[in-house]
Design a protein around this motif. Sequence first.
Motif: not given
Length: 122
Positions: A75-95
């Motif tokens: 989901a991380i590269p997918l969200l990044h590709g569509i512009g929906g990956l904020s830093f807080p969202v990234l932290l949640v996904l990584v956790g």
Amino acid sequence: MANAISLTGTRISMIALPWFVLTTTGSAAHTGLVAAVEMTPLVLFEVLGGPFADRYGGRAVALSCDPASAVVVAAIPLLHGIGGLSFPVLLVLVGVAGALRGPGDGAKAALIPRSRRPRECR
């Protein structure tokens, strides 16, 4: 062989995710935070995941945690590709990815016969 592939993917993402943050943000602080947010739940849930593996079986835990972790990481590269990956969202996904990998890695380590384990697992 499956364990080796899974372990390789886990180790690569432990390097790739902080590196992704460093190249996209240029912030060493964000990079370190992402690494810590990934590793803390991984270690914690690997230790605490033993009872789940005992209760539900190591194979079942590994077979449920690994695909779920793969979906979260994908989901991380997918969200990044569509512009929906904020830093807080990234932290949640990584956790969440770290929390899923912990019990899966612990369960797989318990499934490998002692004589076939790599030196680091003994």
